[in-house]
Design a protein around this motif. Structure first.
Motif, PDB file in Angstrom:
ATOM      1  N   ARG A  45       1.104  -1.553   0.077  1.00 61.60           N
ATOM      2  CA  ARG A  45       0.369  -0.015  -0.254  1.00 61.60           C
ATOM      3  C   ARG A  45       0.918   1.199   0.236  1.00 61.60           C
ATOM      4  O   ARG A  45       0.919   2.390  -0.444  1.00 61.60           O
ATOM      5  CB  ARG A  45      -0.482  -0.126   0.935  1.00 61.60           C
ATOM      6  CG  ARG A  45      -2.125   0.642   1.088  1.00 61.60           C
ATOM      7  CD  ARG A  45      -2.534   1.370   2.894  1.00 61.60           C
ATOM      8  NE  ARG A  45      -3.428   0.367   3.074  1.00 61.60           N
ATOM      9  CZ  ARG A  45      -4.652  -0.729   2.870  1.00 61.60           C
ATOM     10  NH1 ARG A  45      -4.832  -0.220   1.769  1.00 61.60           N
ATOM     11  NH2 ARG A  45      -4.489  -1.107   2.959  1.00 61.60           N
ATOM     12  N   ASN A  46       1.748   1.211   0.866  1.00 69.75           N
ATOM     13  CA  ASN A  46       2.793   2.046   0.627  1.00 69.75           C
ATOM     14  C   ASN A  46       3.843   1.818   0.893  1.00 69.75           C
ATOM     15  O   ASN A  46       5.213   1.531   1.657  1.00 69.75           O
ATOM     16  CB  ASN A  46       3.457   3.551   2.197  1.00 69.75           C
ATOM     17  CG  ASN A  46       1.581   4.283   2.050  1.00 69.75           C
ATOM     18  OD1 ASN A  46       1.469   5.107   1.640  1.00 69.75           O
ATOM     19  ND2 ASN A  46       0.578   3.786   3.144  1.00 69.75           N
ATOM     20  N   ARG A  47       4.359   1.473  -0.518  1.00 68.39           N
ATOM     21  CA  ARG A  47       5.810   1.406  -0.409  1.00 68.39           C
ATOM     22  C   ARG A  47       7.739   2.203   0.393  1.00 68.39           C
ATOM     23  O   ARG A  47       7.598   3.247  -0.133  1.00 68.39           O
ATOM     24  CB  ARG A  47       6.690   1.349  -2.238  1.00 68.39           C
ATOM     25  CG  ARG A  47       5.623   0.213  -2.750  1.00 68.39           C
ATOM     26  CD  ARG A  47       5.932  -1.374  -2.593  1.00 68.39           C
ATOM     27  NE  ARG A  47       7.168  -1.315  -3.123  1.00 68.39           N
ATOM     28  CZ  ARG A  47       7.009  -2.362  -4.260  1.00 68.39           C
ATOM     29  NH1 ARG A  47       6.197  -2.398  -4.312  1.00 68.39           N
ATOM     30  NH2 ARG A  47       8.332  -2.628  -3.823  1.00 68.39           N
ATOM     31  N   PRO A  48       7.969   1.236   1.486  1.00 64.83           N
ATOM     32  CA  PRO A  48       9.061   1.524   2.208  1.00 64.83           C
ATOM     33  C   PRO A  48      10.134   2.427   1.125  1.00 64.83           C
ATOM     34  O   PRO A  48      11.036   2.527   1.810  1.00 64.83           O
ATOM     35  CB  PRO A  48       8.864   1.158   2.960  1.00 64.83           C
ATOM     36  CG  PRO A  48       8.686  -0.266   2.788  1.00 64.83           C
ATOM     37  CD  PRO A  48       7.494  -0.014   1.229  1.00 64.83           C
ATOM     38  N   GLU A  49      10.257   1.441   0.331  1.00 58.39           N
ATOM     39  CA  GLU A  49      12.190   1.292  -0.304  1.00 58.39           C
ATOM     40  C   GLU A  49      12.326   2.584  -0.850  1.00 58.39           C
ATOM     41  O   GLU A  49      11.331   3.179  -0.614  1.00 58.39           O
ATOM     42  CB  GLU A  49      12.311   0.554  -1.741  1.00 58.39           C
ATOM     43  CG  GLU A  49      11.564  -0.697  -1.234  1.00 58.39           C
ATOM     44  CD  GLU A  49      10.192  -1.259  -1.785  1.00 58.39           C
ATOM     45  OE1 GLU A  49       9.825  -2.722  -2.315  1.00 58.39           O
ATOM     46  OE2 GLU A  49       9.196  -0.920  -1.579  1.00 58.39           O
ATOM     47  N   GLN A  50      14.164   2.803  -0.747  1.00 57.88           N
ATOM     48  CA  GLN A  50      13.879   4.427  -0.850  1.00 57.88           C
ATOM     49  C   GLN A  50      14.311   4.383  -2.177  1.00 57.88           C
ATOM     50  O   GLN A  50      13.645   5.740  -1.993  1.00 57.88           O
ATOM     51  CB  GLN A  50      15.780   3.947  -0.437  1.00 57.88           C
ATOM     52  CG  GLN A  50      16.625   5.278  -0.609  1.00 57.88           C
ATOM     53  CD  GLN A  50      17.633   4.775  -0.433  1.00 57.88           C
ATOM     54  OE1 GLN A  50      18.590   4.417  -0.782  1.00 57.88           O
ATOM     55  NE2 GLN A  50      18.374   6.399  -0.792  1.00 57.88           N
ATOM     56  N   TRP A  51      13.836   3.899  -3.220  1.00 63.46           N
ATOM     57  CA  TRP A  51      13.506   4.504  -4.907  1.00 63.46           C
ATOM     58  C   TRP A  51      12.211   4.655  -4.858  1.00 63.46           C
ATOM     59  O   TRP A  51      12.050   6.403  -5.777  1.00 63.46           O
ATOM     60  CB  TRP A  51      13.375   2.529  -5.690  1.00 63.46           C
ATOM     61  CG  TRP A  51      13.451   3.950  -6.907  1.00 63.46           C
ATOM     62  CD1 TRP A  51      14.096   3.426  -7.831  1.00 63.46           C
ATOM     63  CD2 TRP A  51      12.059   3.360  -7.958  1.00 63.46           C
ATOM     64  NE1 TRP A  51      13.883   3.793  -8.585  1.00 63.46           N
ATOM     65  CE2 TRP A  51      12.885   3.884  -9.204  1.00 63.46           C
ATOM     66  CE3 TRP A  51      10.887   3.858  -7.434  1.00 63.46           C
ATOM     67  CZ2 TRP A  51      11.949   4.023  -9.691  1.00 63.46           C
ATOM     68  CZ3 TRP A  51       9.877   3.860  -8.476  1.00 63.46           C
ATOM     69  CH2 TRP A  51       9.841   3.901  -9.646  1.00 63.46           C
ATOM     70  N   PHE A  52      11.451   5.274  -3.524  1.00 66.87           N
ATOM     71  CA  PHE A  52       9.333   5.808  -4.113  1.00 66.87           C
ATOM     72  C   PHE A  52       9.755   7.032  -3.518  1.00 66.87           C
ATOM     73  O   PHE A  52      10.078   7.234  -2.344  1.00 66.87           O
ATOM     74  CB  PHE A  52       8.862   4.691  -3.624  1.00 66.87           C
ATOM     75  CG  PHE A  52       8.333   3.301  -4.421  1.00 66.87           C
ATOM     76  CD1 PHE A  52       7.582   2.771  -5.117  1.00 66.87           C
ATOM     77  CD2 PHE A  52       8.911   2.244  -4.033  1.00 66.87           C
ATOM     78  CE1 PHE A  52       7.225   1.785  -6.039  1.00 66.87           C
ATOM     79  CE2 PHE A  52       9.615   1.090  -4.735  1.00 66.87           C
ATOM     80  CZ  PHE A  52       8.178   1.206  -5.677  1.00 66.87           C
ATOM     81  N   GLN A  53       9.548   7.759  -4.466  1.00 67.42           N
ATOM     82  CA  GLN A  53       9.439   8.890  -3.824  1.00 67.42           C
ATOM     83  C   GLN A  53       7.898   9.503  -2.685  1.00 67.42           C
ATOM     84  O   GLN A  53       7.640  10.708  -3.305  1.00 67.42           O
ATOM     85  CB  GLN A  53      10.073  10.391  -4.955  1.00 67.42           C
ATOM     86  CG  GLN A  53      11.634   9.522  -4.768  1.00 67.42           C
ATOM     87  CD  GLN A  53      12.561  10.122  -3.762  1.00 67.42           C
ATOM     88  OE1 GLN A  53      12.642  10.991  -3.246  1.00 67.42           O
ATOM     89  NE2 GLN A  53      13.343   9.177  -3.540  1.00 67.42           N
ATOM     90  N   HIS A  54       7.242   8.843  -3.761  1.00 68.28           N
ATOM     91  CA  HIS A  54       5.603   9.120  -3.559  1.00 68.28           C
ATOM     92  C   HIS A  54       5.106   7.671  -3.045  1.00 68.28           C
ATOM     93  O   HIS A  54       4.951   6.378  -4.056  1.00 68.28           O
ATOM     94  CB  HIS A  54       4.685   9.475  -4.769  1.00 68.28           C
ATOM     95  CG  HIS A  54       3.233   9.551  -4.885  1.00 68.28           C
ATOM     96  ND1 HIS A  54       2.699  10.320  -4.236  1.00 68.28           N
ATOM     97  CD2 HIS A  54       2.787   9.072  -5.164  1.00 68.28           C
ATOM     98  CE1 HIS A  54       2.008  10.385  -3.757  1.00 68.28           C
ATOM     99  NE2 HIS A  54       1.062   9.650  -4.326  1.00 68.28           N
ATOM    100  N   GLN A  55       4.166   8.335  -1.705  1.00 69.51           N
ATOM    101  CA  GLN A  55       2.782   6.673  -1.553  1.00 69.51           C
ATOM    102  C   GLN A  55       1.981   6.944  -1.743  1.00 69.51           C
ATOM    103  O   GLN A  55       1.286   8.260  -1.455  1.00 69.51           O
ATOM    104  CB  GLN A  55       3.923   6.480  -0.533  1.00 69.51           C
ATOM    105  CG  GLN A  55       5.204   6.284  -0.168  1.00 69.51           C
ATOM    106  CD  GLN A  55       5.576   5.884   1.352  1.00 69.51           C
ATOM    107  OE1 GLN A  55       5.012   6.638   2.309  1.00 69.51           O
ATOM    108  NE2 GLN A  55       6.479   4.822   1.702  1.00 69.51           N
ATOM    109  N   ALA A  56       1.203   5.991  -2.776  1.00 69.17           N
ATOM    110  CA  ALA A  56       0.180   6.748  -2.678  1.00 69.17           C
ATOM    111  C   ALA A  56      -1.654   5.976  -1.770  1.00 69.17           C
ATOM    112  O   ALA A  56      -2.315   6.590  -1.236  1.00 69.17           O
ATOM    113  CB  ALA A  56      -0.483   5.705  -3.825  1.00 69.17           C
ATOM    114  N   ASN A  57      -0.611   5.573  -0.290  1.00 69.75           N
ATOM    115  CA  ASN A  57      -1.729   5.321   0.590  1.00 69.75           C
ATOM    116  C   ASN A  57      -2.496   3.965   0.329  1.00 69.75           C
ATOM    117  O   ASN A  57      -4.126   3.921   0.371  1.00 69.75           O
ATOM    118  CB  ASN A  57      -1.820   6.369   1.613  1.00 69.75           C
ATOM    119  CG  ASN A  57      -2.556   5.742   2.585  1.00 69.75           C
ATOM    120  OD1 ASN A  57      -2.058   4.401   3.659  1.00 69.75           O
ATOM    121  ND2 ASN A  57      -3.736   6.163   2.694  1.00 69.75           N
TER     122      ASN A  57
END
Length: 297
Positions: free
Chosen positions: A266-278
Motif C-alpha cells: 500500500r505504501n512502498r517503503p523502499e528508498q527508490w519510491f518518492q511518492h506513497q499512494a496509501n
C-alpha cells in the motif's frame, strides 16, 4: 516543579514527533516481509482442489475455490477425470482479455458430469464471512480482500461474497442464459472487474500463467482446428504421483505476514519510491508463492 513539568511535556512531544519516523524506518519491503515470514504462515496446495493444465510450453497450476463455487468445482473435476478435455484446445485468445478453452463445437457430451451448472456468481450467508481486508473504497464493491488465497469482494455486511476478476482468475464461460455454462472455461488475462457478478469464477492460476500468455493468437486454418493451442493434458493434482503443484506453497492470506505484505504494498517503503499512494487495489496484489524445496530462507 513548573520547569520540570515543562521539560517532561517537551520531551513527550519530541517522542511523539519521532514516532512516525521510527515506524517508517521499521516498515519492511514486500520482499523482506516474505523473507521474514514464519513457516507456519505458509500452506501447501490442496491437491484434491488443484488442477494441472498441460500446454505445449508447460504446465499451468490452477487452484479451485470450493467455498464460493462448490458445484462448479465438483462438476469440473468430474469433467477432467473422465477425460472430457482430451483432444480439445484453447480455441479463443483475446489479447489482454481472455484465453478460453473446451469444446468449440459444443457437441461433445460428458460421460457422467453435467453439461451445464447453475450459476454461482455470489455466495450469500447469514453470518458475515471474514476476509483479509484490503480496501473499503473499491469502485465495484463495498469492500475487497482475500479469502483462502482468492481475491474477493463483498457487500458492507460481509454476507455476500464473490471472487474478483483479477488476472489469472479461472471462470466458466456462458451464453445469455446465466445457467448455460458448464464446460467452457477461461483464464482472465487482465483485471476486468466489470465481469464480477456476471460469471461464475471458481479458481485462480497459481503458477504457469506465462504458458497461457505464450499461446498462439490465431489459428493457421480455421477456429475449429483442435491442433490450435491443444490441451496436452488436464488432471486433478491429487491423481498424479508428482506435479508442479506438489512442490508449491502459498502464503496464508489470514496470516500476520500477509497483512503486513498488504500494508507494505500500500505504501512502498523502499528508498527508490518518492511518492506513497496509501492505496492498493485488490487486483494489484498477488499472493506470495514459492517452491517448498528451494525458495525457503
Amino acid at each position: 516543579m513548573i520547569k520540570l513539568t515543562q521539560l517532561a511535556l517537551a520531551t513527550g512531544l519530541m517522542s511523539l514527533c519521532a514516532m512516525p519516523l521510527i515506524a517508517k524506518e521499521q516498515t519492511l519491503s514486500p520482499a523482506a516481509v516474505i523473507e521474514k515470514s514464519s513457516a507456519k504462515e505458509w500452506r501447501s496446495l490442496d491437491l484434491e482442489n488443484t488442477l494441472i493444465l498441460s500446454l505445449n510450453t508447460g504446465d499451468v497450476v490452477i487452484e479451485l475455490n470450493p467455498e464460493l463455487a462448490p458445484n462448479h468445482v465438483m462438476n469440473f473435476k468430474k469433467l477432467v477425470r473422465e477425460g472430457f478435455y482430451n483432444g480439445l484446445n484453447i480455441y479463443r485468445f483475446v489479447e489482454g482479455f481472455v484465453a478460453q478453452g473446451g469444446d468449440i463445437s459444443e457437441k461433445k457430451q460428458p460421460k457422467s458430469a453435467a453439461k451445464t451448472v447453475n450459476a454461482e456468481f455470489i455466495k450469500e450467508t447469514k453470518q458475515p464471512i471474514e476476509i483479509q481486508l484490503v480496501d473499503t473504497e473499491d469502485g465495484y464493491a463495498d469492500k475487497t480482500g482475500f479469502l483462502n488465497g482468492f481475491a474477493v469482494a463483498q457487500n458492507a455486511k460481509g454476507t455476500k461474497t464473490w471472487q474478483a476478476h483479477c488476472i489469472g482468475n479461472f471462470a466458466m464461460a456462458r451464453g445469455n442464459d446465466i445457467n448455460s455454462g458448464g464446460t467452457e472455461f477461461y483464464v482472465i488475462l487482465g483485471n476486468h472487474r466489470y465481469l464480477d457478478l456476471n460469471i461464475t469464477s471458481f479458481g485462480r492460476v497459481v503458477s504457469g500463467i506465462e504458458h497461457i500468455q505464450r499461446l498462439k493468437r490465431k489459428p493457421e486454418t480455421t477456429i475449429e482446428d483442435v491442433n490450435f493451442n491443444p490441451i496436452k493434458g488436464f488432471a486433478v493434482a491429487a491423481d498424479l504421483a508428482n506435479s508442479p503443484a506438489h512442490n508449491l506453497e502459498v502464503m496464508k492470506t489470514k496470516s500476520a505476514s500477509f497483512a503486513r505484505y498488504i500494508e507494505s504494498r500500500r505504501n512502498r517503503p523502499e528508498q527508490w519510491f518518492q511518492h506513497q499512494a496509501n492505496y492498493i487495489d485488490v487486483c494489484g496484489l498477488s499472493v506470495p508463492m514459492r517452491n517448498k524445496t528451494s525458495d525457503k530462507p
